[in-house]
Design a protein around this motif. Structure first.
Motif: not given
Length: 282
Positions: A143-161
């Motif tokens: 849980l966070t207020t920041e999406p993953p850094p662009s360099a790591q974004a492809a490794s994760f799925t970001t859900h705006r909750i």
């Protein structure tokens, strides 16, 4: 190394209390089963049974061994059920949360899990290292207020909750000013760090105000505490101070800052995601 076939045979005999019946159930000869039990006793260096008449009675070491055997094989059965997605027992739910994240928001996220019961919740707080733990299967969600850094974004799925409006909150006596400019000019401010602070600094620049900053904190819990102690006017998402606002201890200033904070749940690709995730993120 312990031979788990021997341990399984021992478990069957221990529960039957009779070598002949256990041999029949296992489709083994009595002598073969007896040999397996003796091999286990030799490996452990302890007798597991005392013979009392025609019954086999567990020794103290035998009872300890049976307790372990039952747990071992129950865990194995649970593993099979989990992978087959037929298990009714939920594995621990491991949640990582940015250390500066609002505790109230975390409770909002957790409330359905806690209300459901039957699932151990493990909470970890930290910084960017939480994403590494998520990637290596040590966490189910971050849980966070920041999406993953662009360099790591492809490794994760970001859900705006969720998205929460950001306001100025304080004891009522500090909010008697007629305009936002007057308020931020004359009242001491309690400011968080991060994206909210950057946006608020832009707002102050547009207003032409040099603020009196009484405190800065990288933890929303500290922003909340300082506001409760009447140290100044706090900049925070409404959810951070929801309890104090509901009881009237603090009041939200009647000025729309046009600022919001977005909350994200970050997950990593899994063949077997935690069963609760789909409901929480749905």
């Amino acid at each position: 190394m312990l031979n788990y076939h021997h341990l399984r045979y021992f478990q069957a005999v221990a529960h039957e209390g009779n070598l002949t019946r256990a041999a029949q159930r296992l489709n083994l000869s009595q002598s073969a089963l007896s040999t397996q039990i003796k091999a286990l006793e030799a490996r452990l260096g302890q007798d597991l049974f005392d013979r009392v008449g025609r019954q086999l009675v567990l020794t103290e070491v035998g009872r300890i061994t049976l307790d372990h055997a039952d747990r071992i094989f129950a865990t194995g059965a649970e593993l099979e059920a989990t992978l087959a997605q037929t298990s009714t027992n939920l594995p621990p739910f491991r949640i990582g949360a940015l250390s500066t994240l609002s505790r109230n928001f975390q409770m909002q996220f957790l409330r359905p899990v806690l209300a459901r019961g039957g699932c151990e919740v493990i909470l970890r707080s930290g910084g960017v290292e939480l994403l590494d733990t998520l990637r290596t299967l040590g966490l189910d969600v971050v849980l966070t207020t920041e999406p993953p850094p662009s360099a790591q974004a492809a490794s994760f799925t970001t859900h705006r909750i969720a998205a929460q409006s950001v306001g100025l909150h304080a004891a009522a006596h500090r909010l008697q000013h007629k305009t936002l400019t007057e308020l931020v000019t004359h009242e001491p401010l309690i400011l968080p760090t991060g994206a909210i602070r950057t946006l608020f600094d832009g707002l102050l620049a547009r207003l032409g105000v040099t603020p009196n900053i009484v405190a800065e904190a990288d933890d929303m819990a500290m922003v909340r505490l300082l506001a409760r102690e009447d140290a100044g006017v706090a900049l925070a998402p409404d959810v951070v101070l929801a309890d104090e606002i509901a009881t009237g201890k603090l009041v939200t200033a009647p000025f729309d800052l046009e600022l919001t904070e977005t909350f994200y749940a970050i997950t990593a690709p899994r063949n077997f995601p935690h069963p609760l995730l789909a409901k929480l993120l749905g």
